[in-house]
Design a protein around this motif. Structure first.
Motif, mmCIF file in Angstrom:
data_model
loop_
_atom_site.group_PDB
_atom_site.id
_atom_site.type_symbol
_atom_site.label_atom_id
_atom_site.label_comp_id
_atom_site.label_asym_id
_atom_site.label_seq_id
_atom_site.Cartn_x
_atom_site.Cartn_y
_atom_site.Cartn_z
ATOM 1 N N LYS A 136 59.860 74.132 -44.295
ATOM 2 C CA LYS A 136 60.078 75.455 -44.893
ATOM 3 C C LYS A 136 59.424 76.461 -43.962
ATOM 4 O O LYS A 136 58.208 76.471 -43.778
ATOM 5 C CB LYS A 136 59.447 75.526 -46.287
ATOM 6 N N ALA A 137 60.250 77.282 -43.326
ATOM 7 C CA ALA A 137 59.770 78.209 -42.305
ATOM 8 C C ALA A 137 58.803 79.229 -42.901
ATOM 9 O O ALA A 137 58.784 79.459 -44.122
ATOM 10 C CB ALA A 137 60.955 78.923 -41.664
ATOM 11 N N PRO A 138 57.974 79.879 -42.077
ATOM 12 C CA PRO A 138 56.978 80.827 -42.585
ATOM 13 C C PRO A 138 57.568 81.890 -43.503
ATOM 14 O O PRO A 138 58.633 82.439 -43.238
ATOM 15 C CB PRO A 138 56.418 81.445 -41.296
ATOM 16 N N PHE A 139 56.819 82.160 -44.591
ATOM 17 C CA PHE A 139 57.287 83.120 -45.603
ATOM 18 C C PHE A 139 56.099 83.818 -46.247
ATOM 19 O O PHE A 139 54.993 83.263 -46.322
ATOM 20 C CB PHE A 139 58.113 82.412 -46.675
ATOM 21 N N HIS A 140 56.343 85.037 -46.684
ATOM 22 C CA HIS A 140 55.413 85.729 -47.576
ATOM 23 C C HIS A 140 55.695 85.284 -49.004
ATOM 24 O O HIS A 140 56.828 84.916 -49.339
ATOM 25 C CB HIS A 140 55.586 87.245 -47.466
ATOM 26 N N LEU A 141 54.678 85.339 -49.850
ATOM 27 C CA LEU A 141 54.877 84.960 -51.250
ATOM 28 C C LEU A 141 55.741 85.986 -51.979
ATOM 29 O O LEU A 141 55.609 87.197 -51.781
ATOM 30 C CB LEU A 141 53.540 84.836 -51.967
ATOM 31 N N ALA A 142 56.615 85.463 -52.823
ATOM 32 C CA ALA A 142 57.457 86.320 -53.643
ATOM 33 C C ALA A 142 56.600 87.085 -54.650
ATOM 34 O O ALA A 142 55.508 86.644 -55.041
ATOM 35 C CB ALA A 142 58.498 85.481 -54.374
ATOM 36 N N GLU A 143 57.113 88.205 -55.074
ATOM 37 C CA GLU A 143 56.420 89.003 -56.087
ATOM 38 C C GLU A 143 56.214 88.161 -57.342
ATOM 39 O O GLU A 143 57.122 87.468 -57.807
ATOM 40 C CB GLU A 143 57.251 90.240 -56.413
ATOM 41 N N GLY A 144 55.003 88.212 -57.870
ATOM 42 C CA GLY A 144 54.687 87.451 -59.070
ATOM 43 C C GLY A 144 54.168 86.055 -58.803
ATOM 44 O O GLY A 144 53.737 85.370 -59.733
ATOM 45 N N MET A 145 54.220 85.607 -57.548
ATOM 46 C CA MET A 145 53.718 84.290 -57.188
ATOM 47 C C MET A 145 52.357 84.416 -56.520
ATOM 48 O O MET A 145 52.128 85.345 -55.738
ATOM 49 C CB MET A 145 54.687 83.578 -56.235
ATOM 50 N N SER A 146 51.488 83.463 -56.780
ATOM 51 C CA SER A 146 50.156 83.459 -56.173
ATOM 52 C C SER A 146 49.973 82.197 -55.340
ATOM 53 O O SER A 146 50.738 81.224 -55.455
ATOM 54 C CB SER A 146 49.081 83.495 -57.259
ATOM 55 N N GLU A 147 48.933 82.210 -54.530
ATOM 56 C CA GLU A 147 48.620 81.013 -53.766
ATOM 57 C C GLU A 147 48.321 79.837 -54.687
ATOM 58 O O GLU A 147 48.711 78.698 -54.416
ATOM 59 C CB GLU A 147 47.432 81.275 -52.838
ATOM 60 N N ASP A 148 47.655 80.099 -55.802
ATOM 61 C CA ASP A 148 47.380 79.019 -56.754
ATOM 62 C C ASP A 148 48.669 78.415 -57.288
ATOM 63 O O ASP A 148 48.771 77.190 -57.445
ATOM 64 C CB ASP A 148 46.528 79.535 -57.918
ATOM 65 N N ASP A 149 49.659 79.252 -57.573
ATOM 66 C CA ASP A 149 50.954 78.740 -58.029
ATOM 67 C C ASP A 149 51.572 77.827 -56.971
ATOM 68 O O ASP A 149 52.110 76.757 -57.289
ATOM 69 C CB ASP A 149 51.928 79.891 -58.315
ATOM 70 N N LEU A 150 51.496 78.272 -55.733
ATOM 71 C CA LEU A 150 52.054 77.486 -54.641
ATOM 72 C C LEU A 150 51.324 76.154 -54.507
ATOM 73 O O LEU A 150 51.960 75.107 -54.304
ATOM 74 C CB LEU A 150 51.961 78.286 -53.331
ATOM 75 N N LEU A 151 50.024 76.162 -54.619
ATOM 76 C CA LEU A 151 49.250 74.926 -54.479
ATOM 77 C C LEU A 151 49.561 73.934 -55.589
ATOM 78 O O LEU A 151 49.595 72.718 -55.359
ATOM 79 C CB LEU A 151 47.759 75.246 -54.450
ATOM 80 N N VAL A 152 49.801 74.424 -56.788
ATOM 81 C CA VAL A 152 50.169 73.535 -57.898
ATOM 82 C C VAL A 152 51.503 72.850 -57.596
ATOM 83 O O VAL A 152 51.662 71.635 -57.758
ATOM 84 C CB VAL A 152 50.232 74.313 -59.220
ATOM 85 N N ALA A 153 52.477 73.639 -57.147
ATOM 86 C CA ALA A 153 53.784 73.071 -56.806
ATOM 87 C C ALA A 153 53.686 72.122 -55.620
ATOM 88 O O ALA A 153 54.364 71.080 -55.578
ATOM 89 C CB ALA A 153 54.772 74.197 -56.509
ATOM 90 N N PHE A 154 52.857 72.457 -54.665
ATOM 91 C CA PHE A 154 52.632 71.637 -53.481
ATOM 92 C C PHE A 154 52.090 70.262 -53.874
ATOM 93 O O PHE A 154 52.587 69.219 -53.435
ATOM 94 C CB PHE A 154 51.660 72.403 -52.581
ATOM 95 N N ALA A 155 51.091 70.242 -54.743
ATOM 96 C CA ALA A 155 50.499 68.982 -55.190
ATOM 97 C C ALA A 155 51.509 68.156 -55.987
ATOM 98 O O ALA A 155 51.595 66.929 -55.823
ATOM 99 C CB ALA A 155 49.252 69.255 -56.021
ATOM 100 N N ALA A 156 52.279 68.825 -56.837
ATOM 101 C CA ALA A 156 53.265 68.110 -57.652
ATOM 102 C C ALA A 156 54.352 67.499 -56.777
ATOM 103 O O ALA A 156 54.802 66.362 -57.015
ATOM 104 C CB ALA A 156 53.874 69.062 -58.680
ATOM 105 N N PHE A 157 54.798 68.235 -55.763
ATOM 106 C CA PHE A 157 55.829 67.721 -54.867
ATOM 107 C C PHE A 157 55.334 66.479 -54.133
ATOM 108 O O PHE A 157 56.052 65.467 -54.029
ATOM 109 C CB PHE A 157 56.241 68.794 -53.865
ATOM 110 N N ALA A 158 54.122 66.534 -53.594
ATOM 111 C CA ALA A 158 53.577 65.392 -52.858
ATOM 112 C C ALA A 158 53.428 64.177 -53.760
ATOM 113 O O ALA A 158 53.672 63.038 -53.332
ATOM 114 C CB ALA A 158 52.232 65.772 -52.240
#
Length: 233
Positions: free
Chosen positions: A63-85
């Motif tokens: 997934k190429a470099p991106f800024h976070l979408a409005e309403g999304m936080s780094e914590d949200d991303l980390l939760v999804a990241f852990a779930a995917f792995a």
């Protein structure tokens, strides 16, 4: 801050260490490696030829470099990241080789491998909700008018031209190499990475990279192992 999802072997792996020594920088620590001299290239020339992959760190883009979408936080991303792995199984590429993509050199699979294509596609799709739309400037940097129609469509829909059918796994080792130097570079890289060429590469983790500000070196924020059990056990 920009984020990216990349494959990279673990920090302790021989391939990661060899790549950090080649590029002159370790993306896990941010530390520099002294440049070794190669018979065909002066140290300063190698610094210039590896400048771009050195900034990004050794990796294969998923997934190429991106800024976070409005309403999304780094914590949200980390939760999804852990779930995917946790729900994704590791797998193995049969073999990798030094390949040339236009003027660039990279480690690439020696043959198409459907599980790899499926894995890359899933990363693109699962993390798409976290990606802010590209700015007009970002779109223009990709020179959309010069892209084939499918790649242009991918750029506008997914923020990157080289996804799905256009995806080609590659772990970049150089920037553009002049044609007159291409043969020498191929020889050097085949020597430097001889321990890994023609051998399997295990895709056993997913890494979240971060770029603190535009143009800054990318760093590994975290790397998680792929831990799901394969269907065949």
């Amino acid at each position: 801050m920009r984020y990216a999802l990349y494959f990279v072997p673990s920090a302790e792996s021989p391939l990661s260490r060899a790549a950090a020594e080649w590029l002159g920088r370790d993306a896990f620590t941010g530390g520099a490696h002294p440049r070794s001299v190669e018979r065909e290239f002066a140290a300063e020339e190698l610094d210039a030829l590896t400048a771009d992959p050195r900034r990004y760190g050794f990796h294969a883009t998923l997934k190429a470099p991106f800024h976070l979408a409005e309403g999304m936080s780094e914590d949200d991303l980390l939760v999804a990241f852990a779930a995917f792995a946790e729900r994704t199984a590791a797998f193995e590429l049969p073999a990798v080789v030094v390949g040339q993509l236009g003027p660039f050199f990279a480690l690439v699979p020696d043959r198409p491998h459907p599980p790899l294509q499926n894995f890359a596609a899933s990363v693109v799709e699962v993390f798409e909700p976290f990606r802010a739309p590209l700015s007009e400037a970002d779109i223009e940097r990709r020179k959309p008018d010069s892209l084939p129609s499918r790649q242009r469509e991918n750029l506008m829909r997914w923020g990157y031209p080289y996804v799905f059918d256009e995806f080609r796994f590659h772990m970049t080792l150089t920037g553009p190499v002049p044609k007159a130097k291409a043969s020498d570079m191929a020889s050097v890289l085949n020597d430097r990475f001889a321990d890994f060429i023609g051998r399997p590469l295990r895709i056993d983790g997913l890494a979240l990279f971060v770029e603190a500000e535009r143009g800054a070196p990318f760093l590994v924020h975290s790397r998680l192992p792929l831990t799901a059990i394969q269907p065949n056990g």
